[in-house]
Write an enzyme that holds these catalytic residues in place. Sequence first.
Site, PDB file in Angstrom:
ATOM      1  N   LYS A  91     -12.819  -0.675   5.239  1.00 34.73           N
ATOM      2  CA  LYS A  91     -12.947  -1.450   4.120  1.00 34.73           C
ATOM      3  C   LYS A  91     -14.002  -2.617   4.184  1.00 34.73           C
ATOM      4  O   LYS A  91     -14.903  -2.494   3.584  1.00 34.73           O
ATOM      5  CB  LYS A  91     -11.751  -2.101   3.802  1.00 34.73           C
ATOM      6  CG  LYS A  91     -10.309  -1.271   3.756  1.00 34.73           C
ATOM      7  CD  LYS A  91     -10.428  -0.398   2.599  1.00 34.73           C
ATOM      8  CE  LYS A  91      -9.073   0.609   2.811  1.00 34.73           C
ATOM      9  NZ  LYS A  91      -9.361   1.622   1.892  1.00 34.73           N
TER      10      LYS A  91
ATOM     11  N   TYR B 226       0.861  -1.296   0.200  1.00 38.19           N
ATOM     12  CA  TYR B 226       0.103  -0.047  -0.058  1.00 38.19           C
ATOM     13  C   TYR B 226       0.855   1.320   0.050  1.00 38.19           C
ATOM     14  O   TYR B 226       1.695   1.142   0.762  1.00 38.19           O
ATOM     15  CB  TYR B 226      -0.969  -0.030   1.345  1.00 38.19           C
ATOM     16  CG  TYR B 226      -1.604   1.333   1.387  1.00 38.19           C
ATOM     17  CD1 TYR B 226      -1.368   1.599   3.035  1.00 38.19           C
ATOM     18  CD2 TYR B 226      -2.441   2.012   0.788  1.00 38.19           C
ATOM     19  CE1 TYR B 226      -2.237   2.898   3.397  1.00 38.19           C
ATOM     20  CE2 TYR B 226      -3.065   3.066   1.380  1.00 38.19           C
ATOM     21  CZ  TYR B 226      -2.872   3.381   2.684  1.00 38.19           C
ATOM     22  OH  TYR B 226      -3.538   4.647   2.863  1.00 38.19           O
TER      23      TYR B 226
ATOM     24  N   ILE C 199      -6.928  -5.018   7.670  1.00 45.96           N
ATOM     25  CA  ILE C 199      -8.311  -4.298   7.504  1.00 45.96           C
ATOM     26  C   ILE C 199      -9.086  -4.780   6.305  1.00 45.96           C
ATOM     27  O   ILE C 199     -10.229  -4.389   6.231  1.00 45.96           O
ATOM     28  CB  ILE C 199      -7.599  -3.036   7.265  1.00 45.96           C
ATOM     29  CG1 ILE C 199      -7.112  -2.664   5.954  1.00 45.96           C
ATOM     30  CG2 ILE C 199      -7.016  -2.360   8.290  1.00 45.96           C
ATOM     31  CD1 ILE C 199      -6.946  -1.109   5.575  1.00 45.96           C
TER      32      ILE C 199
ATOM     33  N   ASP D  22      -1.453  -6.226   9.238  1.00 49.29           N
ATOM     34  CA  ASP D  22      -2.771  -5.254   8.950  1.00 49.29           C
ATOM     35  C   ASP D  22      -3.935  -6.022   8.273  1.00 49.29           C
ATOM     36  O   ASP D  22      -3.785  -6.294   7.225  1.00 49.29           O
ATOM     37  CB  ASP D  22      -2.004  -4.161   7.837  1.00 49.29           C
ATOM     38  CG  ASP D  22      -3.224  -3.042   7.791  1.00 49.29           C
ATOM     39  OD1 ASP D  22      -4.213  -3.110   7.913  1.00 49.29           O
ATOM     40  OD2 ASP D  22      -2.992  -1.963   7.151  1.00 49.29           O
TER      41      ASP D  22
END
Lengths: 468, 496
Positions: free
Chosen positions: A272, A145, A232, A230
């Site tokens: 998300k 990302y 998410i 992470d």
Amino acid sequence: MRPLSRKATCNSHGQDSSYFLGWQEYEKRPYDAVRNPTGIIQMGLAENQLSFDLLESWLAANPDAASFKGNGESIFRELALFQDYHGLPAFKKALTEFMSEIRRNKVNFDPTNLVLTAGATSANETLIFCLAEEGEAFLLPTPYYPGFDRDLKWRTGAEIVPIECHSSNGFKITQAALDDAYEAAQKRNLRVKGVLITNPSNPLGTTLTREELNLLLNFVNAKDIHLISDEIYSGTVFNSPGFISVMEVVRDLKLENTDVWNQVHIVYSLSKDLGLPGFRVGAIYSNNDAVVSAATKMSSFGLISSQTQYLLSALLSDKNFTKNYIKENQRRLRRRQEMLVNGLRNVGIECLQSNAGLFCWVDMRHLMSSNTFEGEMELWKKILYDVRLNISAGGSCHCSEPGWFRVCFSNMTEDTLNLSMQRLKNFVNSMNSSSSQSHHQRMKNSRRRSLTKWVLRLSFSDREPEER
Amino acid sequence: MANLSKLATNDGHGENSPYFDGWKAYDENPYHPINNPNGVIQMGLAENQLSFDLIQEWIQKNPKASICTKEGIFSFKDIAIFQDYHGLPEFRHAMVKFMGQVRGDRVTFDPNRIVMGGGATGASEILMFCLADPGDAFLVPSPSYPAFDRDLRWRTRLQLIPVPCSSANDFQLEREALEEAYKKAQQANIRVKGLILANPSNPLGTLMSKDALTTLVSFINEKNIHLVCDEIYSATIFHQPEFVSISEVIQDPNVVCNKDLIHIIYSLSKDMGLPGFRVGIVYSYNDAVVACARKMSSFGLVSSQTQHLLALMLSDKEFVARYLEENAKRLAKRHMLFTKGLEEVGISCLRSNAGLFVWMDLRRLLSEPTLEGEMKLWRIIINDVKLNVSPGSSFHCCEPGWFRVCFANMDDHTMEVALQRIQSFVDQKNESLVKSEVLVIKDNKRRQKSLCLNFTASRLDESVNMSTRVMSPHSPLASLANGSNQDLNRTHQGLK
């Protein structure tokens, strides 16, 4: 004397990358079906816009949560005053239960180990502040990302060293890649404090395999470093294989009484899975009391608005709602992903096989004029300015191979997605015909040369092949 | 085992200080008029609880302001997706309208200079990250807000240099003190990047005059350092004189000022009593700072749900005018009640006309005019009088004996109870003081020595040199939240 800080005048915020430039171009000429049908279609923003109707109907059926009422009485005053960085207990309970539900209840989370933050952006930065000194490094698998460059490095002063992943094995993390990254950090005199993975992956849209997770846990254990996962996108897994959280593997490997138990930390968010990025809901989960304690204090710099905590605690406490939402949302995501994959396949473009996320990792290597990052940028600009699609170039995600692009599919209507596929089809067709033209031209030239060679020998001339 | 960073394990969060005893005492034994009438009354929390009814009424009359009501739900999706760090345009516009109205519309603010932060806490930290590098320093007139130590220094790694003010001139900031502090920093090779102060002042509740601000501007201009004005109490003025904002001073054509050095911190936590909504604002006259701060605001944006609500509320000029007027009236009344009650037992406070607290003078009740004396008195007030007040040393005050006492975070009845407790305590103290004075006089007559106070400069220095042990103003103990949480928890069981 320099008037501002170094942080203010450098570009570690990372916003000079093409990821953000594409965004800016989109802002200038955004597509609108009615007002600007030739505008740029935003396919660079990983938003989940598919399931708002489910949220809206829950709200319509639960007016009290909306209007600062509980049991019919106003709790406005309590909420207005509530700034305790331990967070609203009911919200933390509901959030941890939601996280468990997404993991098919294979993991149970203790709300007291959860720290609330203003979005995952803040959660990631806070964790780095807690785990690394300025100048120390975290290893990240590529591609990753683009926002990590800002979130993990800018104000913390930490460094990122890439763990290079390749298309040759579907961009999976390997032992060799981990070792190489660690060695590369050493060569740069950087002390490695941990590894940060995104699972499911952004931008790949794939879930990490159990093998990869085992590999990672062994690695961080051997090096005595931290592992941040992470997660998410954990609620966006729409196909098998299912989602395996790092915490699940830790328990499966019975690492509860080892050091690793205190070195694994999860980041979560509702941006998300629930499509609520505006509400700024992030969280850190850790079994390490010292981390929870430090992160909790740091969360003062970015707490979640109490009215938002309250609304969401009501929403997520409704188990009927969450069960249905998770399932339906995943079904819609799967359908959308299939639309995009098939649409691309129809024009000869393949995607990395994915089972999660709000985007596909698209292989456009064959469309580049040269197999370089310059070639990638050239293609990206064509797609942005000529095809008028804002997609994300792999280079901005630190991919080590040029030609891959992240294309989002859940932040638009079906019609818009279809239109984007149409535009791409036109583009690819025109590229094909012009490349077949240039191929034809090359063929013509070489025939001329051989003709010249032969004319001396033959008494008749060839006919030119017909133009396609 | 892999260790944590120094930031995670050092004291920079400021919560290991002895002042925590006050919070703990309250936490373990919180006052409740029915359930625990002998509990500790919280007077250490600067909250504005006097005007919720006005805001509540507005919310009820304006269901469209909520994205969850049937009137407002059409906005739900757009707001829920909105994470642009520029902030909702309508929110920024409403914010500048409100800030202008608070300043009597003597200033117009530019909505494009409004940058969000996670409360004033987040906003202050963002500004420091933009203006200074690790090791650089900011001057802070003292007494000052305790959590500046954490907010401005912890993760930014800056230094804070106090500029002491004294009761000799009602704690006003003197140019000489500024020059002195600046010179000392230079001599110690510390690079001063700016000065930060709260105006209205926390803990003093006083305002800086236009002249004082002009002098301040001249100082920072001369030194070419930044000036950060924390104006989060700007709408808590309840008496004359009127508030003069730094924004007014710099628009005066007679004031020479490099505007690139001027920055304001704002928040709705005090003026509107909405600390839970985490609305912090950085307002800078420096374009590069606005651009940088805006990118950093990603780490603490205001929830779009909250932006939306406030955009409507704060642009309702009529409501705002009514609110500001009524809120000021209620603060004035509270302040008067409290200070009169204190006067009745001979306790005076620094004359103030703003803020949610008074700066109470208890010097004559100290057993000795030292930091130890102040701490001793403070523990008595917590444990015996059962009031959590904040000792001056937690604000880096260089004179022992001053205490900040909050008056706007409780209802009328609790205020009366608190006053009664103070009054009985002081009466008792007066008696014992008189008794001990009588003994001393008798003793003196025998020994023919004169009374003298052990008030030496070295003891003053001790308190000035105290390390950064301060109290967190954020009531971080979990059980503090339990009081209100129980109500909030109950309501969830009632919902589907």
